[in-house]
Motif scaffolding. Structure first.
Motif, PDB file in Angstrom:
ATOM      1  N   GLY A 105      69.549  29.645  31.376  1.00 31.23           N
ATOM      2  CA  GLY A 105      69.777  28.208  31.408  1.00 31.23           C
ATOM      3  C   GLY A 105      69.295  27.491  32.647  1.00 31.23           C
ATOM      4  O   GLY A 105      68.827  26.357  32.557  1.00 31.23           O
TER       5      GLY A 105
ATOM      6  N   ILE B   5      73.117  32.111  33.092  1.00 32.63           N
ATOM      7  CA  ILE B   5      72.865  32.484  31.705  1.00 32.63           C
ATOM      8  C   ILE B   5      74.109  32.208  30.871  1.00 32.63           C
ATOM      9  O   ILE B   5      75.227  32.101  31.394  1.00 32.63           O
TER      10      ILE B   5
ATOM     11  N   ARG C 258      68.522  41.102  25.157  1.00 31.59           N
ATOM     12  CA  ARG C 258      68.521  40.135  24.059  1.00 31.59           C
ATOM     13  C   ARG C 258      67.900  40.729  22.801  1.00 31.59           C
ATOM     14  O   ARG C 258      68.414  40.539  21.691  1.00 31.59           O
TER      15      ARG C 258
ATOM     16  N   THR D  66      73.294  35.294  20.923  1.00 34.74           N
ATOM     17  CA  THR D  66      72.219  34.694  21.710  1.00 34.74           C
ATOM     18  C   THR D  66      72.460  34.917  23.199  1.00 34.74           C
ATOM     19  O   THR D  66      73.598  35.050  23.659  1.00 34.74           O
TER      20      THR D  66
ATOM     21  N   ASN E  61      70.859  33.056  26.627  1.00 31.19           N
ATOM     22  CA  ASN E  61      70.005  31.965  27.090  1.00 31.19           C
ATOM     23  C   ASN E  61      69.889  31.970  28.605  1.00 31.19           C
ATOM     24  O   ASN E  61      70.876  32.120  29.319  1.00 31.19           O
TER      25      ASN E  61
END
Length: 386
Positions: A245, A264, A223, A241, A243
């Protein structure tokens, strides 16, 4: 060419009838529903206005349908498109019945009021006010299935290539601001297969949570690399991005965790290919996969949605800016635009309501949107079809 039909609903009646037809799409089977009742309702209305209507079952989604309505003949024309499904809802967080329109505080509350069943009610009202006897280019209305999950309806329609409009407008809620760029979206499940055992003897097992900890560390590095290497100033979130999750693993404090999963999502900037992101993900996790042979797997959760970009200098963008009074912009969320764009047409996303209301309890469409949207749609239809 136009059929007079005084039994068609007004705007409030139309949006109420659409919202009353549940059409949730969800990756959870207990929530997932057919959209057939919404498609049948739309088909009846547009048939009454003189449109030819074609309903197609979406092969990859059981019980899901697309509708294409057309009026006028010839080449080119305007496509007005949107999805017929909604997200699930938590009834305890709604102050009103989500499947009934509640008119309060100069707002129409209901599931799908802005995202995006309301758009079809607007199209219906605009078409009721037009005389199609002098139409020069076709007007198309497309209602798709499963946008909120797999985008199966738009994928299927794009692959079919049955129409070639000049321009397309997808009526997602943008406050009537023309959106000419958005990020792509992909989601993956990372699974770690450990070896369960008694916690008093750590060496007798392989702790999947501990391996996942190493995975997460590598994802943070990836990231950071993406944030430093790729930016686009058109977006308020200017970088790709990644993430984390959802995570699941283990079953008891005194057991070595035998399995752990991490879901993710990654959102790419225009110009970035899905294959690049997948390759970077695999490369980032390769050292862990080699350290623990056969224990790490990466699987796609849902089919990826590509990023979207329409050149800001296109005629459609200039026209939409002029008619709406807003300058074009970029957004972070994904839509069906890249699939519709594959029809070979200039494409934008522009519709009534705010994305801030989408996917939220007490979703609403403000009264102030009604007159503005009606006028805008009539201007666009007249410009491209008459």
């Amino acid at each position: 060419m136009k059929k007079l039909n005084n039994t068609l609903p007004n705007f409030t009646q139309a949006i109420s009838q659409l919202i009353a037809q549940p059409s949730i799409s969800s990756s959870q089977a207990s929530w997932d529903q057919s959209n057939e009742s919404v498609i049948n309702l739309l088909s009846t209305w547009f048939d009454s206005l003189g449109f030819s209507v074609n309903i197609q079952a979406v092969p990859s989604a059981k019980g899901k349908f697309n509708m294409l309505a057309k009026i006028g003949s010839g080449h080119g024309g305007l496509l007005l498109a949107g999805h017929s499904d909604t997200v699930p809802f938590d009834e305890n967080r709604w102050l009103t019945d989500p499947l009934k329109v509640t008119d309060s505080d100069n707002k129409l509350f209901g599931l799908g009021s802005c995202d995006m069943k309301g758009f079809f009610a607007f199209i219906l009202q605009a078409c009721k006010q037009l005389d199609f006897a002098s139409i020069k280019k076709p007007l198309y209305v497309l209602a798709t299935a499963d946008e909120e999950t797999t985008m199966a309806g738009a994928r299927f329609f794009s692959n079919s290539q049955i129409i070639k409009p000049d321009v397309a407008i997808i009526g997602e809620p943008t406050n009537l601001v023309p959106v000419v760029m958005h990020k792509g979206h992909m989601s993956h499940k990372i699974s770690i297969k450990g070896q369960a055992g008694h916690s008093s003897k750590p060496a007798s097992g392989v702790n999947a949570i501990e391996i996942m900890y190493q995975v997460i560390s590598e994802l943070f590095k990836l990231r950071e690399h993406l944030n430093l290497s790729y930016q686009n100033e058109a977006f308020d979130v200017q970088t790709p991005t990644l993430n984390l999750g959802a995570i699941r693993g283990g079953d008891n404090a005194n057991r070595i965790c035998g399995h752990c999963e991490l879901d993710i999502d990654m959102r790419s900037l225009p110009g970035m290919m899905d294959e690049e992101l997948i390759a970077w993900l695999a490369k980032a996790l390769q050292p862990i996969a080699e350290k623990y042979p056969g224990r790490l797997t990466i699987a796609e959760l849902d089919p990826s949605s590509p990023s979207f970009q329409q050149t800001a200098e296109s005629e459609l963008v200039r026209t939409a800016e002029k008619f709406s009074g807003h300058h074009c912009c970029a957004v972070n969320y994904a839509t069906e635009a890249p699939f519709i764009q594959q029809l070979g047409c200039q494409t934008i996303v522009m519709g009534p309501g705010s994305i801030d209301q989408a996917h939220q309890p007490n979703e609403f469409l403000a009264h102030s949107e009604i007159i503005k949207t009606d006028l805008l749609l009539k201007k666009l239809i007249n410009h491209y079809c008459f």
